[in-house]
Design a protein around this motif. Sequence first.
Motif, PDB file in Angstrom:
ATOM      1  N   LYS A  25       0.813  -1.213   0.000  1.00  0.00           N
ATOM      2  CA  LYS A  25       0.000   0.000   0.000  1.00  0.00           C
ATOM      3  C   LYS A  25       0.850   1.268   0.000  1.00  0.00           C
ATOM      4  N   ARG A  26       2.115   1.148   0.413  1.00  0.00           N
ATOM      5  CA  ARG A  26       2.975   2.319   0.526  1.00  0.00           C
ATOM      6  C   ARG A  26       3.849   2.519  -0.709  1.00  0.00           C
ATOM      7  N   VAL A  27       3.672   1.669  -1.709  1.00  0.00           N
ATOM      8  CA  VAL A  27       4.515   1.732  -2.898  1.00  0.00           C
ATOM      9  C   VAL A  27       3.675   2.152  -4.098  1.00  0.00           C
ATOM     10  N   ASP A  28       3.894   3.381  -4.561  1.00  0.00           N
ATOM     11  CA  ASP A  28       3.157   3.911  -5.711  1.00  0.00           C
ATOM     12  C   ASP A  28       4.039   4.088  -6.945  1.00  0.00           C
ATOM     13  N   ASN A  29       5.366   4.179  -6.742  1.00  0.00           N
ATOM     14  CA  ASN A  29       6.265   4.415  -7.872  1.00  0.00           C
ATOM     15  C   ASN A  29       7.637   3.842  -7.555  1.00  0.00           C
ATOM     16  N   VAL A  30       8.577   4.008  -8.481  1.00  0.00           N
ATOM     17  CA  VAL A  30       9.896   3.414  -8.287  1.00  0.00           C
ATOM     18  C   VAL A  30      10.657   4.066  -7.138  1.00  0.00           C
ATOM     19  N   SER A  31      10.383   5.327  -6.845  1.00  0.00           N
ATOM     20  CA  SER A  31      11.031   5.975  -5.713  1.00  0.00           C
ATOM     21  C   SER A  31      10.624   5.297  -4.412  1.00  0.00           C
ATOM     22  N   ASP A  32       9.330   4.993  -4.267  1.00  0.00           N
ATOM     23  CA  ASP A  32       8.862   4.271  -3.080  1.00  0.00           C
ATOM     24  C   ASP A  32       9.459   2.875  -3.038  1.00  0.00           C
ATOM     25  N   PHE A  33       9.525   2.214  -4.187  1.00  0.00           N
ATOM     26  CA  PHE A  33       9.986   0.831  -4.242  1.00  0.00           C
ATOM     27  C   PHE A  33      11.469   0.721  -3.891  1.00  0.00           C
ATOM     28  N   PHE A  34      12.278   1.671  -4.355  1.00  0.00           N
ATOM     29  CA  PHE A  34      13.719   1.562  -4.192  1.00  0.00           C
ATOM     30  C   PHE A  34      14.282   2.372  -3.032  1.00  0.00           C
ATOM     31  N   THR A  35      13.666   3.493  -2.666  1.00  0.00           N
ATOM     32  CA  THR A  35      14.228   4.345  -1.606  1.00  0.00           C
ATOM     33  C   THR A  35      13.207   4.732  -0.550  1.00  0.00           C
ATOM     34  N   ALA A  36      12.055   4.040  -0.520  1.00  0.00           N
ATOM     35  CA  ALA A  36      10.996   4.324   0.448  1.00  0.00           C
ATOM     36  C   ALA A  36      10.538   5.776   0.370  1.00  0.00           C
ATOM     37  N   GLY A  37      10.739   6.398  -0.779  1.00  0.00           N
ATOM     38  CA  GLY A  37      10.318   7.782  -0.968  1.00  0.00           C
ATOM     39  C   GLY A  37      11.038   8.770  -0.084  1.00  0.00           C
ATOM     40  N   GLY A  38      12.175   8.357   0.523  1.00  0.00           N
ATOM     41  CA  GLY A  38      12.894   9.239   1.436  1.00  0.00           C
ATOM     42  C   GLY A  38      12.145   9.493   2.725  1.00  0.00           C
ATOM     43  N   LYS A  39      11.261   8.578   3.118  1.00  0.00           N
ATOM     44  CA  LYS A  39      10.408   8.786   4.296  1.00  0.00           C
ATOM     45  C   LYS A  39      10.700   7.810   5.431  1.00  0.00           C
ATOM     46  N   MET A  40      11.768   7.054   5.343  1.00  0.00           N
ATOM     47  CA  MET A  40      12.058   6.046   6.351  1.00  0.00           C
ATOM     48  C   MET A  40      12.679   6.692   7.589  1.00  0.00           C
ATOM     49  N   PRO A  41      12.190   6.395   8.810  1.00  0.00           N
ATOM     50  CA  PRO A  41      12.802   6.944  10.028  1.00  0.00           C
ATOM     51  C   PRO A  41      14.253   6.477  10.163  1.00  0.00           C
ATOM     52  N   TRP A  42      15.079   7.312  10.748  1.00  0.00           N
ATOM     53  CA  TRP A  42      16.508   6.994  10.840  1.00  0.00           C
ATOM     54  C   TRP A  42      16.767   5.713  11.618  1.00  0.00           C
ATOM     55  N   TRP A  43      15.986   5.469  12.685  1.00  0.00           N
ATOM     56  CA  TRP A  43      16.227   4.270  13.497  1.00  0.00           C
ATOM     57  C   TRP A  43      15.865   2.996  12.721  1.00  0.00           C
ATOM     58  N   LEU A  44      14.812   3.066  11.897  1.00  0.00           N
ATOM     59  CA  LEU A  44      14.449   1.914  11.078  1.00  0.00           C
ATOM     60  C   LEU A  44      15.502   1.698   9.991  1.00  0.00           C
ATOM     61  N   SER A  45      15.986   2.784   9.420  1.00  0.00           N
ATOM     62  CA  SER A  45      17.048   2.687   8.429  1.00  0.00           C
ATOM     63  C   SER A  45      18.302   2.075   9.041  1.00  0.00           C
ATOM     64  N   GLY A  46      18.632   2.467  10.273  1.00  0.00           N
ATOM     65  CA  GLY A  46      19.822   1.942  10.946  1.00  0.00           C
ATOM     66  C   GLY A  46      19.722   0.458  11.230  1.00  0.00           C
ATOM     67  N   ILE A  47      18.559   0.032  11.732  1.00  0.00           N
ATOM     68  CA  ILE A  47      18.362  -1.397  11.996  1.00  0.00           C
ATOM     69  C   ILE A  47      18.381  -2.182  10.698  1.00  0.00           C
ATOM     70  N   SER A  48      17.740  -1.631   9.673  1.00  0.00           N
ATOM     71  CA  SER A  48      17.727  -2.288   8.372  1.00  0.00           C
ATOM     72  C   SER A  48      19.135  -2.378   7.790  1.00  0.00           C
ATOM     73  N   HIS A  49      19.906  -1.302   7.922  1.00  0.00           N
ATOM     74  CA  HIS A  49      21.293  -1.307   7.456  1.00  0.00           C
ATOM     75  C   HIS A  49      22.087  -2.399   8.160  1.00  0.00           C
ATOM     76  N   HIS A  50      21.891  -2.515   9.465  1.00  0.00           N
ATOM     77  CA  HIS A  50      22.594  -3.533  10.256  1.00  0.00           C
ATOM     78  C   HIS A  50      22.196  -4.935   9.825  1.00  0.00           C
ATOM     79  N   MET A  51      20.896  -5.174   9.723  1.00  0.00           N
ATOM     80  CA  MET A  51      20.413  -6.520   9.405  1.00  0.00           C
ATOM     81  C   MET A  51      20.769  -6.937   7.979  1.00  0.00           C
ATOM     82  N   SER A  52      20.793  -5.984   7.060  1.00  0.00           N
ATOM     83  CA  SER A  52      21.073  -6.330   5.667  1.00  0.00           C
ATOM     84  C   SER A  52      22.533  -6.694   5.449  1.00  0.00           C
TER      85      SER A  52
END
Length: 523
Positions: A25-52
Amino acid sequence: MNGLDWAVLIGYFGVMVAIGIWSHKRVDNVSDFFTAGGKMPWWLSGISHHMSGYSAVMFTGYAGIAYTYGVTSFVTWSFPIALGIAIGARLFAPRINRMRSRLHVASPLEYLKNRYNVPTQQALAWSGMLLKIVDVGAKWAAIATLLSVFTGVTLNQGILITGVITAVYCTIGGLWADALTELGQFAIQLLAGLSMFVAVVLRLNDKGIGFLGAWDEPALHGHAKPLVGPYGTVFLLAFLFIKLFEYNGGMLNQAQRYMATGSARQAERSAWLSSVLWLVWPVVLFYPMWMSPLLVHAQKPDGSDSYGLMTEQLLPHGLLGLVIVGFFSHTMAMCSSDANAIAAVFTRDVAPVLSQRARTWGARSGLIAARVTTVVFLGLSMAVATQVNSPTFKDIITVVIKWVAGLMGPIAIPMMLGLLRPFRRSGPTAALISWAAGLIAFYLVNYPIDAAVGGVALQYQVSVPLAVSLVLFIAVGYLKPEDTPERLEIIEKVNTDDDGDRPAAAAVPAPAGAEDGVAGRQP
């Protein structure tokens, strides 16, 4: 495994798919699909960076290193990663974020068309995609190896199961699904890792072995040394050098996490969080592996099955299923993020060069292309996974350490250093020469033309290609400077200190392959 363990595993797969459907539901275009539209919270980005940055290779290949050599598995792996990310928090994370906010790109390599030229971008894009197929193939093989230990399924069946589940959720939900599943996977990893840690401590107590006294046991003789065997000082420095580039964007998927935050400052904070997690959490995960010689006898010569055997012996059903889910969470986190990154590279950088139609994709057609590319990439990597133990690749840890670390440098040097002002003189000539020479260096140190040369030490196999690329990138840039006003403008946009939340005044760079004078659309 019994029915309870299977219930935990199947339930986990179900939750991952559900997150993918919700993220749709949160993906409308390639920006959302590839970069989350630049709307990702920093803490979620950090955890995701760590886990990936994890995969089941930690519980196979690195578990074998821990079983054989001890704490050097931490000192020469997660510690240099933590330090490299800490350096990159100031050096690379803000600049990579400004690539999205100011240059309006959706792929980490998309800016290279304007920073260098289309041929340079294509060389890095194609080699990066091919390397990632091999890299992810090794990850599928690692998790399938663990699955075979616990369930008895064949290697190919394990690859198919994990690959299909991952394809479903990451194709539906894009980077949002990746990040949210990685958050859930982090929570699972936390429970599973602590459970295993406690189980090992209790078993050691049953044997009359104290928490710290275990290091005095004959079976752990020499295991407390930080640098031992082939993992010496040179290897540590080489690995730090490599991980500085790899985990700050050189492997593409980590760059997406920086791009996904709302500002350069948030990207920096996400990098610091990931760095701290890499410094602290692996100690908890590695401790049971360090103690494994006291509790199990590995059946494989490299000890890669030691953690799986120990898990089966120590944990009750239910918790065993949770730890197995933890194995899956590591690998699926990395593989799904890699699939998203490569889909971005293909649809934004490669397809527009190959097809004129791709240059005019709308929001819907571009999104469909992104999802199809994700599925194709996963399918190719699964096919490669079936060949990881072939004579070409030899084994899982060889692929991960030698192939990936050795080949990443020639790709990462032009991409990462191209963002920094001190390297502004280095243009497409320097980028292509450094890339090609690095690949040749990898071949020469890993596969000598003359057998009389003998084997080259591991630290040189992985570090020489990157060093060759670095030296030539700088030297050629000095001898043949190509710092045009257009290229300098690109560099200045990503180096300005303020976050630049307001729209950039300059025109958006055209997609790769666009005709001169035709501006690219903002994703």
